[in-house]
Structures are given as structure tokens and as C-alpha cells.
Scaffold this motif. Sequence first.
Motif, mmCIF file in Angstrom:
data_model
loop_
_atom_site.group_PDB
_atom_site.id
_atom_site.type_symbol
_atom_site.label_atom_id
_atom_site.label_comp_id
_atom_site.label_asym_id
_atom_site.label_seq_id
_atom_site.Cartn_x
_atom_site.Cartn_y
_atom_site.Cartn_z
ATOM 1 N N ALA A 17 0.905 -1.159 -0.097
ATOM 2 C CA ALA A 17 -0.241 -0.007 -0.035
ATOM 3 C C ALA A 17 1.054 1.246 -0.050
ATOM 4 N N HIS A 18 2.094 1.144 0.233
ATOM 5 C CA HIS A 18 3.043 2.297 0.412
ATOM 6 C C HIS A 18 4.165 2.231 -0.447
ATOM 7 N N LEU A 19 3.985 1.375 -1.585
ATOM 8 C CA LEU A 19 5.064 1.331 -2.605
ATOM 9 C C LEU A 19 4.331 1.790 -4.037
ATOM 10 N N PRO A 20 5.198 2.104 -5.037
ATOM 11 C CA PRO A 20 4.791 2.638 -6.308
ATOM 12 C C PRO A 20 3.821 1.691 -7.022
ATOM 13 N N TRP A 21 2.978 1.990 -7.771
ATOM 14 C CA TRP A 21 2.186 1.279 -8.650
ATOM 15 C C TRP A 21 2.733 0.220 -9.419
ATOM 16 N N PHE A 22 4.083 0.581 -9.842
ATOM 17 C CA PHE A 22 4.419 -0.310 -10.897
ATOM 18 C C PHE A 22 5.349 -1.667 -10.011
ATOM 19 N N VAL A 23 5.521 -1.304 -8.684
ATOM 20 C CA VAL A 23 6.091 -2.325 -7.717
ATOM 21 C C VAL A 23 4.896 -3.350 -7.533
ATOM 22 N N VAL A 24 3.790 -2.672 -7.204
ATOM 23 C CA VAL A 24 2.293 -3.360 -6.836
ATOM 24 C C VAL A 24 2.144 -4.535 -8.245
ATOM 25 N N GLN A 25 2.445 -3.907 -9.349
ATOM 26 C CA GLN A 25 2.091 -4.717 -10.617
ATOM 27 C C GLN A 25 3.177 -5.925 -10.595
ATOM 28 N N PHE A 26 4.370 -5.566 -10.518
ATOM 29 C CA PHE A 26 5.283 -6.631 -10.120
ATOM 30 C C PHE A 26 5.018 -7.745 -9.221
ATOM 31 N N ILE A 27 4.549 -7.440 -8.189
ATOM 32 C CA ILE A 27 4.124 -8.346 -7.172
ATOM 33 C C ILE A 27 3.041 -9.388 -7.183
ATOM 34 N N GLU A 28 2.113 -8.652 -7.867
ATOM 35 C CA GLU A 28 0.807 -9.208 -8.443
ATOM 36 C C GLU A 28 1.368 -10.261 -9.675
ATOM 37 N N HIS A 29 2.224 -9.705 -10.644
ATOM 38 C CA HIS A 29 2.732 -10.709 -11.591
ATOM 39 C C HIS A 29 3.384 -11.903 -11.005
ATOM 40 N N LYS A 30 4.098 -11.722 -9.889
ATOM 41 C CA LYS A 30 4.908 -12.857 -9.226
ATOM 42 C C LYS A 30 4.140 -13.625 -8.266
ATOM 43 N N LEU A 31 2.835 -13.546 -8.051
ATOM 44 C CA LEU A 31 2.000 -14.119 -6.806
ATOM 45 C C LEU A 31 1.805 -15.493 -7.238
ATOM 46 N N PRO A 32 1.712 -15.870 -8.457
ATOM 47 C CA PRO A 32 1.294 -17.431 -8.880
ATOM 48 C C PRO A 32 2.469 -18.140 -8.472
ATOM 49 N N GLU A 33 3.705 -17.499 -8.494
ATOM 50 C CA GLU A 33 4.951 -18.507 -8.393
ATOM 51 C C GLU A 33 5.662 -18.225 -7.247
ATOM 52 N N ARG A 34 5.705 -17.277 -6.730
ATOM 53 C CA ARG A 34 6.340 -16.876 -5.376
ATOM 54 C C ARG A 34 5.168 -16.931 -4.116
#
Length: 361
Positions: A17-34
Amino acid sequence: MNLIKQHDQKLLENKTAHLPWFVVQFIEHKLPERSPSSLLEYARDFELFFRWLIGEGLSHASKVRDITLMELEALTIEQIDSYKLFLQIKRQNGLSSRERKIASLKSLFHYLSQIAEDEQHYPLLKRNVMAKLSSHRLLHPDLIATRLKGKILEDDEEIGAFIEYIMHGYLRDIQDNKQALHYYQMNRIRDLAMIQLILSSGLRVSEIYNLNIEDIDMNKKLAHVYRKGVHDQTLKQGVFFAEAGKNSLHQYLTIRQQIYQPIRGEKALFLAIPRGQKQGKRMSKRAIQQMVTKYAKAFGKPYLSVHKLRHSFATSYYAKNDIYKTQKQLGHSSTETTQIYAQLTDKTMAHAIEKYKYNEQ
């Protein structure tokens, strides 16, 4: 999902919630595998880096979440070198920690420059300074084995000596410390059960923490745990433990209720009574680590930790079994990781032959 992952999932949500939008997008991209735990480490690494950018005047943002892609594109190799010096000198991070933090950044920058796209299908990041960096191969078995040398219990004799010290030697060393003596007398059987279980199975600290009473099958000598890296985290897997672990667990289970008087409905196998309270609750991951460190320092092995007890078990186990049995017992996804113990076993056996005595004819 196990207890640690549930906890880390909440922490991850709060952190993003306190990170840039593009980092949130990266984390969502990684969620299925991490796992949430791994992604939480990523998020912490990013936050540290972004705060450093702001502190160094390399970003005009007043808050971490306001850092822009253009500011990342403008970074130079010299500035990244400065960050690495910051990690080494100001944060006092060792080589392994520094490389892990840099690897996290490389993963983010790679995603932004090679995978993520804007509405016109152009990469989000036009210039990737991290692509110019080279990382040490920290996971090479030879390197890890070298780093573990002298920091684990290297053979069955030393494992036995450590157990004997916890049973008797530690008591002699704390005779004049009333507080230490009180906690030792109350928790000795629990501590022995936990350490014996790790040394007879190779379980991770998270697996020990998550254990409930019903997860232990004493007849089959099995501990049912959530294994790291398994995609379906709703399923537990059985991990065998040796007779020594069974005996210590049996002793602990006979006194668990009487000594710790757990709160109603508490299913945790290993309990601790929080300071100022009278009833036992699940022993925290940190408390487990501190317990092992306490005995390790007194024993003269200050670098010994729960994870190094796992390495100690693995080295001893591998000396008696093949790499595939060791891989399965430890829950490794690849034999490449298990190769560490081939290196350690070679050194352990070389040390053993030096101690071998015989009469020449």
C-alpha cells in the motif's frame, strides 16, 4: 495456507500500500509463482532502496510510493555502486545479504524493461541500469559449503556432544544464574525435543513453528508439514524423523500439558509461556531461533542456528544415503541445492580419516 504465510500475506498487503504502482504490478505478476513470504522480502528490499534514493536526492518524491519510472531510468552504474557501499558500510550487510538485495532489484528492473508494457505496448522501463551488473553465483554448492565450514555440527560425534551439552553441560555453566536456571529447568525437555527433532529430520524453522500435535505420527515417526516451494499449500507432506527424535518428543508430550497449561483450543506442538502470563501459546519463530542460539553460543558454536542444525542433519544423512534420498528428505526442488552436502561430506570424511588410528604391522 500455513500460519507464517497467512501472517506474511497480511504484512505484504500493508507494505504494498506504500509502494509505487509499478512495484505492486510486479508483485501481482509474481504471486502465482512466489510465496507471500518471498514477496514480502522483495517488498522490503524495494522499500529500502527507494528510501535510499530519496535520502540521496536521486528522487524528488517525498514518499516512497511517489517514486517514478523516469527516476529509475536515470540511474547510473556509479549510483548503484554507491548503494552497494551503503549496504556494506551503513547497513553492515554481508556479501550474501547485499547480493540478495541487488538480485531483488534486478528482478524488478527486468520485469519493468522486458515484460511489463504500457498502453502503446512499449516497455514500462526504457533503460535498465541493473542489466549491466554481474552477480556472484552465491548458490554454487562449493561456495556455500566453504561458508558453512566450521559453522555446523560436522559429524555424528559433534552432534552427540551438542545434545549431551544441552542435557548436562549447560546446567553446570548457569549454576550461579537463578533466572537462567529457572527457565532451563522448565524448558529443557521441550528444547531437547525441538533440537532433536531438527537434528533427526532436517525440518526448517517454519515447519517446526507450524507443527500441531496432530501432525505428529509417533508410530510411523512422521511429521506432517507444509513444505517450502510446494505449489499446493493446502496439502501437508510427511517427513520422517529418527528414533532419537521420537524419544525426545515422547518425553516432551508427557509433560506438555502439566508444564505449559496451554490456552483452550491451542493445537501447537511446541509451546512457550509469554512473560507475565500463565498459560502456554505457540512458540514464536523468533523464540525458537533464540533458544537454539542460546545453547549454541554456550557450547562454543556461536554461528549455529536452526538452519545450520538442518545443514548438520543433512551432512550426516547424506554420508549414509544417496543424493536423491537426501533431496526428498530435505524437501529440495532440485538436486543442485543438495550438492552442498556432497562437498561438506567430502570434507567431513577427510577429517574423520585424519582421526583414524591403527597399528602398523
